[in-house]
Write a protein that holds these residues in place. Structure first.
Motif, PDB file in Angstrom:
ATOM      1  N   SER A   1      29.197   7.352  23.668  1.00 11.72           N
ATOM      2  CA  SER A   1      30.260   7.484  24.656  1.00 11.72           C
ATOM      3  C   SER A   1      30.108   8.804  25.377  1.00 11.72           C
ATOM      4  N   THR A   2      29.894   8.744  26.661  1.00 12.54           N
ATOM      5  CA  THR A   2      29.933   9.953  27.458  1.00 12.54           C
ATOM      6  C   THR A   2      31.370  10.118  27.907  1.00 12.54           C
ATOM      7  N   LEU A   3      31.981  11.178  27.489  1.00 13.47           N
ATOM      8  CA  LEU A   3      33.395  11.338  27.721  1.00 13.47           C
ATOM      9  C   LEU A   3      33.633  11.894  29.112  1.00 13.47           C
ATOM     10  N   ALA A   4      33.136  11.147  30.131  1.00 12.45           N
ATOM     11  CA  ALA A   4      33.251  11.553  31.535  1.00 12.45           C
ATOM     12  C   ALA A   4      33.009  10.302  32.367  1.00 12.45           C
TER      13      ALA A   4
ATOM     14  N   ARG B   1      26.022  20.156  33.806  1.00  8.58           N
ATOM     15  CA  ARG B   1      25.894  19.052  34.750  1.00  8.58           C
ATOM     16  C   ARG B   1      24.892  19.348  35.847  1.00  8.58           C
TER      17      ARG B   1
ATOM     18  N   ALA C   1      37.579  14.613  20.601  1.00  4.80           N
ATOM     19  CA  ALA C   1      36.406  14.910  21.426  1.00  4.80           C
ATOM     20  C   ALA C   1      36.654  14.467  22.861  1.00  4.80           C
ATOM     21  N   ARG C   2      37.324  13.349  23.042  1.00  6.35           N
ATOM     22  CA  ARG C   2      37.639  12.857  24.379  1.00  6.35           C
ATOM     23  C   ARG C   2      38.566  13.843  25.101  1.00  6.35           C
TER      24      ARG C   2
ATOM     25  N   ALA D   1      36.584  16.803  26.283  1.00  9.21           N
ATOM     26  CA  ALA D   1      35.811  16.506  27.490  1.00  9.21           C
ATOM     27  C   ALA D   1      36.684  16.669  28.729  1.00  9.21           C
TER      28      ALA D   1
ATOM     29  N   ARG E   1      28.856  17.906  30.537  1.00 10.11           N
ATOM     30  CA  ARG E   1      28.642  16.538  30.071  1.00 10.11           C
ATOM     31  C   ARG E   1      28.717  16.562  28.548  1.00 10.11           C
ATOM     32  N   ILE E   2      29.819  16.070  28.011  1.00 10.96           N
ATOM     33  CA  ILE E   2      30.030  16.082  26.563  1.00 10.96           C
ATOM     34  C   ILE E   2      29.831  14.668  26.045  1.00 10.96           C
ATOM     35  N   THR E   3      28.870  14.494  25.171  1.00  9.31           N
ATOM     36  CA  THR E   3      28.533  13.179  24.636  1.00  9.31           C
ATOM     37  C   THR E   3      28.794  13.148  23.141  1.00  9.31           C
ATOM     38  N   CYS E   4      29.530  12.140  22.723  1.00  9.76           N
ATOM     39  CA  CYS E   4      29.834  11.954  21.309  1.00  9.76           C
ATOM     40  C   CYS E   4      29.111  10.703  20.825  1.00  9.76           C
TER      41      CYS E   4
END
Lengths: 88, 239
Positions: free
Chosen positions: A13-16, B116, B204-205, B208, B215-218
């Motif tokens: 999941s990319t939170l964007a 980014r 985490a969301r 972000a 760009r934060i990816t979990c």
């Protein structure tokens, strides 16, 4: 891309925002996460360990490939914005 | 050759509904209270292709779903025979049992934070339009490079600390690397109880949303690769 609900390690999941280029980048990022774990982490049992490529080097290669892909995706996005959305 | 995927408790060793590398069936090699998931391979070398990696991971995740504790084995571990594998499991039984207890009812969650834009601090400076080959210009350029590097490092550490402070309370253990690559500010792994995964991803969301410039990816849940025990061994050989 799958939704933000995480069910297996293959989902990311990319939170964007979820643009097409982001999806391609995240797919490669997930592979990098896999490479980093399977080739550099986990239990190391004694015995015959035979890999075609040295593990650390492969991780570095993966990182370079990932960074290149992110930059390439952003160049494409910027190029499409300047040309009004036309494909280069 | 006997290829090994993961280690779990003997009581959890049951037939799997997935196949291993080269579509071989996965079997179990027991050693006391431990069991190693393995399959037969005719060759002595395994290419770390994406397909093979995903097949290995699929087997380990299948075990993770059905067992409350699993130790993923690094890709490429092979033995001449099943008794040889059993001997190694028995030799490291104490460490492996402790390792299983450490990760019981837990999974691994991953986090990656990237810039980014390629124009952010950390990218190499553009060359000057004027030819200036003086020593002074060279030193000034090197000082500027060092300033940018330190600024990037400081930013990465600040971001990492903020995220760590927010997420670490939800984890039993964490690992992280600051600036593993020029545009990757942080990579981190968290050992999280299965019943805390949703809370972890929710937080985490929210993080972000607090950092729209990143760009934060979990990723996850993963088997606990980062939290598996390091075994004492002097016999491992790498190709």
């Amino acid at each position: 891309m799958k939704s933000e609900t995480l069910t297996t390690a293959s989902s990311t999941s990319t939170l964007a925002s979820q643009a097409d280029d982001d999806a391609a980048v995240e797919k490669e990022a997930t592979l990098l996460d896999l490479v980093d774990r399977l080739l550099d982490k986990g239990v190391v049992l004694s015995g015959d360990v035979t890999l075609s490529v040295a593990d650390v080097d492969l991780v570095y290669v993966g990182l370079r490939v990932l960074i290149s892909s992110v930059e390439a995706a952003e160049r494409r996005r910027n190029g499409e914005a300047e040309t009004g959305g036309r494909t280069e | 050759m006997i290829y090994v995927y993961a280690i779990t408790d003997t009581g959890c060793a049951a037939p799997l509904d997935v196949r291993g590398l080269d579509d071989q069936p996965v079997t179990w090699q027991a050693a006391g209270n431990l069991a190693g998931a393995c399959s037969a391979l005719p060759q002595r070398h395994v290419d770390p292709s994406a397909e093979q990696l995903w097949r290995h991971e699929t087997v380990v995740e299948s075990i993770m779903r059905r067992c409350d504790a699993v130790l993923p084995v690094r890709f490429g571990m092979m033995f001449d025979s099943e008794p040889a594998l059993a001997e190694i499991l028995a030799r490291h039984a104490g460490a492996l049992a402790a390792g299983l207890d450490r990760v019981r009812e837990c999974v691994e969650m991953g986090l990656r934070v990237m810039r980014r834009s390629a124009d952010d601090a950390g990218s190499p400076p553009r060359p000057s339009n004027h030819s200036d080959r003086s020593g002074r210009a060279y030193m000034l350029a090197r000082l500027e490079d060092e300033r940018r590097r330190r600024a990037a490092q400081a930013q990465a550490e600040q971001v990492g600390d903020a995220l760590h402070t927010a997420l670490a309370p939800l984890a039993h253990d964490t690992t992280r690397r600051v600036l593993p690559a020029p545009r990757v500010l942080l990579t981190a792994a968290y050992l999280v109880s299965r019943d805390q995964v949703e809370a972890f991803t929710t937080r985490a969301r929210a993080l972000a949303g607090d950092h729209p410039d990143l760009r934060i990816t979990c990723t996850g849940p993963w088997p606990p690769y980062h939290f598996s025990p390091a075994l004492e061994s002097t016999e491992t050989a790498h190709a």
